[in-house]
Every structure is written in C-alpha cells, then in structure tokens.
Write a protein that holds these residues in place. Structure first.
Motif, PDB file in Angstrom:
ATOM      1  N   MET A   3      57.673  64.545  90.272  1.00  0.00           N
ATOM      2  CA  MET A   3      56.843  65.644  89.784  1.00  0.00           C
ATOM      3  C   MET A   3      56.809  65.593  88.264  1.00  0.00           C
ATOM      4  SD  MET A   3      57.903  68.736  92.318  1.00  0.00           S
ATOM      5  CE  MET A   3      56.476  69.724  91.976  1.00  0.00           C
ATOM      6  N   ALA A   5      55.839  68.036  85.337  1.00  0.00           N
ATOM      7  CA  ALA A   5      55.564  69.459  85.135  1.00  0.00           C
ATOM      8  C   ALA A   5      55.569  69.815  83.653  1.00  0.00           C
ATOM      9  CB  ALA A   5      56.614  70.287  85.865  1.00  0.00           C
ATOM     10  N   LEU A  12      51.468  70.588  87.210  1.00  0.00           N
ATOM     11  CA  LEU A  12      52.512  70.323  88.204  1.00  0.00           C
ATOM     12  C   LEU A  12      52.041  69.166  89.090  1.00  0.00           C
ATOM     13  CD1 LEU A  12      55.265  71.310  89.253  1.00  0.00           C
ATOM     14  CD2 LEU A  12      54.014  72.815  90.805  1.00  0.00           C
ATOM     15  N   HIS A  14      52.024  65.652  91.185  1.00  0.00           N
ATOM     16  CA  HIS A  14      52.931  65.005  92.136  1.00  0.00           C
ATOM     17  C   HIS A  14      52.540  63.530  92.254  1.00  0.00           C
ATOM     18  CE1 HIS A  14      52.797  69.244  93.154  1.00  0.00           C
ATOM     19  NE2 HIS A  14      53.885  69.119  93.871  1.00  0.00           N
TER      20      HIS A  14
END
Length: 73
Positions: A3, A5, A12, A14
């Motif tokens: 992730m 972030a 955020l 992925h």
C-alpha cells in the motif's frame, strides 16, 4: 500487496504482485462533511479472464461491506 498511502492528499493505492499478474488499484479518501468517501478504480489486467477479475471485484465488495459495518457501529 503493498500500500502506498499519503494521509494529507488522501492517496491509498494498492499494488498487487502475484503469480498471474502485477497491477495497481488506485484509491482515494475524500472528505465529505464529518466523514469521508472512499473511491477505488479497478482496471482489469490483460491476463485476467473476466471470471478471475469478477472474483477479485467480489472480494473487495465484501471487504467494503465489512468496513461499512465497522464504521457505522
């Protein structure tokens, strides 16, 4: 899965890496009054069949339903 972030900008993302493919699911957390909205964008990796892709989407749908339940209790 990794992730990426950034709380200040609401990023955020992925990054997935498995035996079939590598792909990114971009996600954003957007302020909305006293809460927030979460937006995810899914792109079907070329090596995923429609059935495989739909299974992945269904898993995320389940996770969002669980998250919604947790956040509303």
């Amino acid at each position: 899965m990794r992730m990426r972030a950034d709380a200040e900008s609401g990023v955020l993302d992925h990054d997935f890496d498995d035996t079939q493919a590598q792909w990114t699911v971009p996600a954003r957390v957007v302020p909305n009054g006293t809460g927030c909205d979460v937006v995810m964008t899914f792109f079907q990796p070329p090596m995923f069949s429609q059935a495989v892709f739909q299974r992945h989407v269904a898993l995320v749908d389940d996770e969002f339903a669980q998250l919604k339940t947790l956040m509303e209790t």
